[in-house]
Design a protein around this motif. Structure first.
Motif, short mmCIF file in Angstrom:
data_model
loop_
_atom_site.label_atom_id
_atom_site.label_comp_id
_atom_site.label_asym_id
_atom_site.label_seq_id
_atom_site.Cartn_x
_atom_site.Cartn_y
_atom_site.Cartn_z
N TYR A 158 -5.16 1.39 8.03
CA TYR A 158 -6.19 0.44 8.48
C TYR A 158 -5.56 -0.91 8.83
O TYR A 158 -5.89 -1.51 9.85
CB TYR A 158 -7.25 0.26 7.39
CG TYR A 158 -8.34 -0.70 7.78
CD1 TYR A 158 -9.36 -0.31 8.64
CD2 TYR A 158 -8.33 -2.02 7.33
CE1 TYR A 158 -10.36 -1.19 9.01
CE2 TYR A 158 -9.31 -2.92 7.69
CZ TYR A 158 -10.33 -2.50 8.54
OH TYR A 158 -11.31 -3.38 8.92
N TYR A 197 0.82 -1.21 0.00
CA TYR A 197 0.00 0.00 0.00
C TYR A 197 0.86 1.27 0.00
O TYR A 197 0.57 2.22 -0.71
CB TYR A 197 -0.94 0.02 1.21
CG TYR A 197 -2.09 -0.96 1.13
CD1 TYR A 197 -2.78 -1.19 -0.06
CD2 TYR A 197 -2.49 -1.65 2.26
CE1 TYR A 197 -3.83 -2.09 -0.11
CE2 TYR A 197 -3.56 -2.54 2.22
CZ TYR A 197 -4.22 -2.76 1.04
OH TYR A 197 -5.27 -3.64 0.99
N GLY A 247 1.03 4.05 -2.91
CA GLY A 247 0.77 5.45 -2.56
C GLY A 247 1.90 6.35 -3.00
O GLY A 247 1.67 7.44 -3.54
N ARG A 303 -5.21 12.16 -4.50
CA ARG A 303 -6.44 11.55 -3.95
C ARG A 303 -6.32 10.04 -3.89
O ARG A 303 -6.69 9.42 -2.90
CB ARG A 303 -7.65 11.94 -4.79
CG ARG A 303 -8.08 13.37 -4.59
CD ARG A 303 -9.32 13.67 -5.36
NE ARG A 303 -9.61 15.09 -5.25
CZ ARG A 303 -10.63 15.67 -5.79
NH1 ARG A 303 -11.50 14.96 -6.50
NH2 ARG A 303 -10.83 16.96 -5.65
N GLU A 304 -5.79 9.46 -4.95
CA GLU A 304 -5.61 8.01 -4.97
C GLU A 304 -4.52 7.58 -3.99
O GLU A 304 -4.63 6.53 -3.36
CB GLU A 304 -5.28 7.55 -6.39
CG GLU A 304 -6.42 7.76 -7.37
CD GLU A 304 -5.97 7.61 -8.80
OE1 GLU A 304 -5.85 6.44 -9.25
OE2 GLU A 304 -5.73 8.65 -9.44
N LEU A 329 0.89 9.55 4.86
CA LEU A 329 -0.41 10.21 4.78
C LEU A 329 -0.27 11.69 5.16
O LEU A 329 -0.84 12.57 4.50
CB LEU A 329 -1.41 9.50 5.70
CG LEU A 329 -2.89 9.84 5.53
CD1 LEU A 329 -3.36 9.71 4.08
CD2 LEU A 329 -3.71 8.94 6.43
N TYR A 388 -1.17 14.83 2.68
CA TYR A 388 -2.11 15.85 3.16
C TYR A 388 -1.45 17.24 3.12
O TYR A 388 -2.08 18.21 2.72
CB TYR A 388 -2.56 15.57 4.59
CG TYR A 388 -3.64 14.52 4.73
CD1 TYR A 388 -4.62 14.33 3.76
CD2 TYR A 388 -3.70 13.73 5.87
CE1 TYR A 388 -5.61 13.38 3.92
CE2 TYR A 388 -4.69 12.78 6.04
CZ TYR A 388 -5.65 12.61 5.07
OH TYR A 388 -6.64 11.68 5.23
N ILE A 397 -3.82 9.06 -1.18
CA ILE A 397 -4.45 9.11 0.14
C ILE A 397 -5.19 7.82 0.42
O ILE A 397 -5.09 7.26 1.53
CB ILE A 397 -5.37 10.34 0.26
CG1 ILE A 397 -4.53 11.62 0.36
CG2 ILE A 397 -6.32 10.21 1.46
CD1 ILE A 397 -5.32 12.91 0.21
N ASP A 398 -5.93 7.31 -0.55
CA ASP A 398 -6.66 6.04 -0.37
C ASP A 398 -5.71 4.90 -0.03
O ASP A 398 -5.99 4.09 0.86
CB ASP A 398 -7.47 5.70 -1.62
CG ASP A 398 -8.64 6.65 -1.83
OD1 ASP A 398 -9.06 7.33 -0.87
OD2 ASP A 398 -9.13 6.71 -2.98
N GLU A 399 -4.57 4.83 -0.74
CA GLU A 399 -3.60 3.76 -0.49
C GLU A 399 -3.00 3.88 0.91
O GLU A 399 -2.88 2.89 1.64
CB GLU A 399 -2.49 3.76 -1.54
CG GLU A 399 -2.95 3.38 -2.93
CD GLU A 399 -3.52 1.96 -3.02
OE1 GLU A 399 -3.01 1.04 -2.36
OE2 GLU A 399 -4.50 1.79 -3.78
N ARG A 402 -4.35 5.36 3.49
CA ARG A 402 -5.41 5.03 4.46
C ARG A 402 -5.56 3.52 4.62
O ARG A 402 -5.80 3.03 5.72
CB ARG A 402 -6.74 5.66 4.04
CG ARG A 402 -6.82 7.13 4.31
CD ARG A 402 -8.19 7.65 3.93
NE ARG A 402 -8.31 9.07 4.19
CZ ARG A 402 -9.23 9.83 3.64
NH1 ARG A 402 -10.13 9.32 2.81
NH2 ARG A 402 -9.29 11.11 3.92
N ARG A 403 -5.45 2.80 3.51
CA ARG A 403 -5.50 1.33 3.59
C ARG A 403 -4.35 0.80 4.46
O ARG A 403 -4.54 -0.10 5.27
CB ARG A 403 -5.44 0.72 2.19
CG ARG A 403 -6.71 0.90 1.40
CD ARG A 403 -6.60 0.23 0.01
NE ARG A 403 -7.79 0.49 -0.76
CZ ARG A 403 -7.88 1.41 -1.72
NH1 ARG A 403 -6.81 2.12 -2.07
NH2 ARG A 403 -9.00 1.59 -2.37
#
Length: 158
Positions: free
Chosen positions: A36, A11, A15, A25-26, A48, A52, A28-30, A32-33
């Motif tokens: 998690y 991930y 990212g 944006r993409e 992250l 940001y 950020i999704d990676e 965030r994964r």
């Protein structure tokens, strides 16, 4: 948990590649994964925070850098928090975090290049992190000016 660590690395690498392509944006999704999967690992929070900050989301960046520091205190996380604080207009927080990142009071070598090399070797900081942290302390990033800032109380006249 090696499988989990491998997933986090995947991930983060995705990212980073997306950041290189300016697809924040993409990215950020990676990241965030990755958070998690490994909420107590510092690297997902650090990346992250970086994305940001680049996106101008300074409050969220500061939160992520702070969590990264809680997970594992590193000079890179302090430098990131310093940069985010500066972008948010919180100069005193930026100064304190930059000093923490640089180990400011322990630098005793002469000359800009020698100091940068010392910071890289002793603190494990990348050149980018050094410049980032220095920009929070001085407008020019000049280490001679940085020393003056360390010796002069905040707000004092020159």
């Amino acid at each position: 948990m090696p499988e989990q660590e491998g997933t986090v690395v995947v991930y983060i690498e995705r990212g980073r590649a997306l950041m290189d392509e300016l697809r924040d944006r993409e990215a950020i999704d990676e990241f965030r994964r990755a958070v998690y999967v490994a909420p107590y690992a510092d690297q997902p929070h650090l990346w992250l925070g970086r994305v940001y900050l680049r996106a101008g989301r300074t409050a969220e960046a500061m939160e992520e850098f702070t969590v990264a520091i809680w997970c594992r205190e590193t000079a890179e996380a302090h430098a990131g928090l310093a940069s985010a604080a500066l972008a948010a207009g919180k100069r005193e927080v930026a100064r304190v975090e930059a000093e923490r990142a640089l180990g400011a009071r322990t630098v005793a070598v002469v000359g800009n290049e020698a100091k940068r090399e010392w910071l890289q070797r002793e603190r494990g900081l990348s050149r980018d992190a050094i410049v980032l942290a220095l920009s929070c302390l001085t407008p020019t990033g000049d280490l001679r000016e940085w020393e003056w800032h360390l010796l002069t109380p905040a707000g004092a006249a020159s």
